[in-house]
Design a protein around this motif. Structure first.
Motif, PDB file in Angstrom:
ATOM      1  N   PRO A  38       0.830  -1.213   0.000  1.00 22.62           N
ATOM      2  CA  PRO A  38       0.000   0.000   0.000  1.00 22.62           C
ATOM      3  C   PRO A  38       0.859   1.256   0.000  1.00 22.62           C
ATOM      4  O   PRO A  38       1.966   1.262   0.522  1.00 22.62           O
ATOM      5  CB  PRO A  38      -0.791  -0.116   1.295  1.00 22.62           C
ATOM      6  N   GLU A  39       0.320   2.290  -0.591  1.00 19.67           N
ATOM      7  CA  GLU A  39       0.965   3.595  -0.524  1.00 19.67           C
ATOM      8  C   GLU A  39       0.542   4.206   0.802  1.00 19.67           C
ATOM      9  O   GLU A  39      -0.643   4.221   1.140  1.00 19.67           O
ATOM     10  CB  GLU A  39       0.497   4.462  -1.696  1.00 19.67           C
ATOM     11  N   ALA A  40       1.486   4.677   1.562  1.00 22.69           N
ATOM     12  CA  ALA A  40       1.205   5.165   2.914  1.00 22.69           C
ATOM     13  C   ALA A  40       0.095   6.211   2.935  1.00 22.69           C
ATOM     14  O   ALA A  40      -0.756   6.213   3.820  1.00 22.69           O
ATOM     15  CB  ALA A  40       2.477   5.722   3.533  1.00 22.69           C
ATOM     16  N   ALA A  41       0.075   7.090   1.959  1.00 23.46           N
ATOM     17  CA  ALA A  41      -0.878   8.198   1.966  1.00 23.46           C
ATOM     18  C   ALA A  41      -2.301   7.778   1.602  1.00 23.46           C
ATOM     19  O   ALA A  41      -3.261   8.359   2.081  1.00 23.46           O
ATOM     20  CB  ALA A  41      -0.402   9.281   0.997  1.00 23.46           C
ATOM     21  N   CYS A  42      -2.452   6.743   0.767  1.00 22.68           N
ATOM     22  CA  CYS A  42      -3.795   6.455   0.251  1.00 22.68           C
ATOM     23  C   CYS A  42      -4.599   5.506   1.138  1.00 22.68           C
ATOM     24  O   CYS A  42      -5.807   5.415   0.998  1.00 22.68           O
ATOM     25  CB  CYS A  42      -3.729   5.929  -1.173  1.00 22.68           C
ATOM     26  N   GLY A  43      -3.955   4.770   2.010  1.00 22.22           N
ATOM     27  CA  GLY A  43      -4.688   3.917   2.941  1.00 22.22           C
ATOM     28  C   GLY A  43      -5.173   2.593   2.367  1.00 22.22           C
ATOM     29  O   GLY A  43      -5.879   1.854   3.034  1.00 22.22           O
ATOM     30  N   ASP A  44      -4.833   2.282   1.122  1.00 20.34           N
ATOM     31  CA  ASP A  44      -5.201   0.976   0.567  1.00 20.34           C
ATOM     32  C   ASP A  44      -4.425  -0.120   1.275  1.00 20.34           C
ATOM     33  O   ASP A  44      -3.368   0.119   1.844  1.00 20.34           O
ATOM     34  CB  ASP A  44      -4.879   0.914  -0.935  1.00 20.34           C
ATOM     35  N   GLY A  45      -4.940  -1.341   1.203  1.00 23.16           N
ATOM     36  CA  GLY A  45      -4.264  -2.462   1.826  1.00 23.16           C
ATOM     37  C   GLY A  45      -3.319  -3.155   0.856  1.00 23.16           C
ATOM     38  O   GLY A  45      -3.154  -2.747  -0.295  1.00 23.16           O
ATOM     39  N   PHE A  46      -2.717  -4.225   1.338  1.00 25.74           N
ATOM     40  CA  PHE A  46      -1.847  -5.040   0.505  1.00 25.74           C
ATOM     41  C   PHE A  46      -2.696  -5.823  -0.493  1.00 25.74           C
ATOM     42  O   PHE A  46      -3.908  -5.986  -0.319  1.00 25.74           O
ATOM     43  CB  PHE A  46      -1.072  -6.046   1.379  1.00 25.74           C
ATOM     44  N   HIS A  47      -2.031  -6.324  -1.522  1.00 22.32           N
ATOM     45  CA  HIS A  47      -2.700  -7.159  -2.518  1.00 22.32           C
ATOM     46  C   HIS A  47      -1.736  -8.273  -2.903  1.00 22.32           C
ATOM     47  O   HIS A  47      -0.571  -8.002  -3.179  1.00 22.32           O
ATOM     48  CB  HIS A  47      -3.072  -6.319  -3.745  1.00 22.32           C
ATOM     49  N   VAL A  48      -2.202  -9.530  -2.886  1.00 21.81           N
ATOM     50  CA  VAL A  48      -1.374 -10.643  -3.345  1.00 21.81           C
ATOM     51  C   VAL A  48      -2.035 -11.291  -4.552  1.00 21.81           C
ATOM     52  O   VAL A  48      -3.266 -11.372  -4.632  1.00 21.81           O
ATOM     53  CB  VAL A  48      -1.131 -11.713  -2.248  1.00 21.81           C
ATOM     54  N   TRP A  49      -1.204 -11.734  -5.481  1.00 22.04           N
ATOM     55  CA  TRP A  49      -1.721 -12.343  -6.702  1.00 22.04           C
ATOM     56  C   TRP A  49      -0.640 -13.215  -7.297  1.00 22.04           C
ATOM     57  O   TRP A  49       0.543 -13.059  -6.980  1.00 22.04           O
ATOM     58  CB  TRP A  49      -2.128 -11.245  -7.690  1.00 22.04           C
ATOM     59  N   SER A  50      -1.042 -14.102  -8.177  1.00 21.29           N
ATOM     60  CA  SER A  50      -0.089 -14.922  -8.915  1.00 21.29           C
ATOM     61  C   SER A  50      -0.511 -14.969 -10.365  1.00 21.29           C
ATOM     62  O   SER A  50      -1.704 -15.048 -10.662  1.00 21.29           O
ATOM     63  CB  SER A  50      -0.028 -16.336  -8.350  1.00 21.29           C
ATOM     64  N   GLU A  51       0.457 -14.912 -11.257  1.00 21.55           N
ATOM     65  CA  GLU A  51       0.153 -15.032 -12.677  1.00 21.55           C
ATOM     66  C   GLU A  51       0.127 -16.488 -13.099  1.00 21.55           C
ATOM     67  O   GLU A  51      -0.159 -16.799 -14.240  1.00 21.55           O
ATOM     68  CB  GLU A  51       1.165 -14.218 -13.485  1.00 21.55           C
ATOM     69  N   SER A  52       0.385 -17.386 -12.168  1.00 24.89           N
ATOM     70  CA  SER A  52       0.350 -18.819 -12.435  1.00 24.89           C
ATOM     71  C   SER A  52      -1.026 -19.375 -12.085  1.00 24.89           C
ATOM     72  O   SER A  52      -1.496 -19.229 -10.962  1.00 24.89           O
ATOM     73  CB  SER A  52       1.413 -19.535 -11.603  1.00 24.89           C
ATOM     74  N   GLU A  53      -1.664 -20.027 -13.056  1.00 27.27           N
ATOM     75  CA  GLU A  53      -2.984 -20.625 -12.829  1.00 27.27           C
ATOM     76  C   GLU A  53      -2.924 -21.674 -11.720  1.00 27.27           C
ATOM     77  O   GLU A  53      -3.885 -21.862 -10.992  1.00 27.27           O
ATOM     78  CB  GLU A  53      -3.493 -21.270 -14.127  1.00 27.27           C
ATOM     79  N   ASP A  54      -1.801 -22.366 -11.598  1.00 25.63           N
ATOM     80  CA  ASP A  54      -1.657 -23.408 -10.582  1.00 25.63           C
ATOM     81  C   ASP A  54      -1.557 -22.827  -9.176  1.00 25.63           C
ATOM     82  O   ASP A  54      -2.004 -23.441  -8.209  1.00 25.63           O
ATOM     83  CB  ASP A  54      -0.411 -24.274 -10.857  1.00 25.63           C
ATOM     84  N   CYS A  55      -0.953 -21.663  -9.056  1.00 26.39           N
ATOM     85  CA  CYS A  55      -0.724 -21.058  -7.740  1.00 26.39           C
ATOM     86  C   CYS A  55      -1.922 -20.264  -7.231  1.00 26.39           C
ATOM     87  O   CYS A  55      -2.159 -20.196  -6.024  1.00 26.39           O
ATOM     88  CB  CYS A  55       0.489 -20.132  -7.797  1.00 26.39           C
TER      89      CYS A  55
END
Length: 123
Positions: A38-55
Motif C-alpha cells: 500500500p501507498e502510505a498516503a492512500c490507505g489501501d491495503g496489501f494485494h497478493v496475486w499470482s500469474e500462475s494458474e496453478d498457484c
C-alpha cells in the motif's frame, strides 16, 4: 521484512519495483506470487496475486486474510502466503496452533462427559 522472511522460507525475492510498490517471489517447483504494497498516503491495503494458474487458488487464504478487518503488516501477509503454499511446496499442511487448541478442547470435554455418565449410572 521481505528479505528476512525469504531467509526462513523456500522463497526468493526475485524482483522489487519501488515505483509500482511490487515485490515478486519465487520458489521451486514453480511457485510464484507477487505482493503490491500500500501507498502510505492512500490507505489501501496489501494485494497478493499470482500469474500462475496453478498457484492462484492457493492464495485464497491470504487474500481472505488481507480483506478481513484490521491493519496488516507485510510480515503477517507473507506468513499467510507461505502457509497457503505449503502443499505446493511439498510441506505438511498443518496449523499447529489450531491443532493444539482442538486437541485441548477435546481433552477437556471427555472427562466432563465421563463424569456425567457416571453420575447417571450411579443414580
Amino acid at each position: 521484512a521481505a528479505e528476512r522472511w525469504c531467509a526462513r522460507t523456500p522463497f526468493q525475492l526475485i524482483a522489487a519495483e519501488e515505483t509500482e510498490r511490487r515485490m515478486d517471489f519465487y520458489a521451486e517447483p514453480g511457485v510464484s506470487f507477487y505482493v503490491l504494497c500500500p501507498e502510505a498516503a492512500c490507505g489501501d491495503g496489501f494485494h497478493v496475486w499470482s500469474e500462475s494458474e496453478d498457484c492462484l487458488p492457493f492464495l485464497q487464504l491470504a487474500q481472505d486474510y488481507i480483506s478481513s478487518c484490521g491493519k496488516k503488516t507485510l510480515q503477517e501477509i507473507l506468513e499467510k502466503v507461505f502457509k497457503s503454499f505449503r502443499p505446493l511446496l511439498g510441506l505438511p499442511d498443518i496449523d499447529d496452533d489450531a491443532f493444539e487448541e482442538y486437541n485441548a478442547d477435546v481433552e477437556e470435554e471427555e472427562p466432563e462427559a465421563d463424569h456425567q455418565q457416571m453420575g447417571v449410572s450411579q443414580q
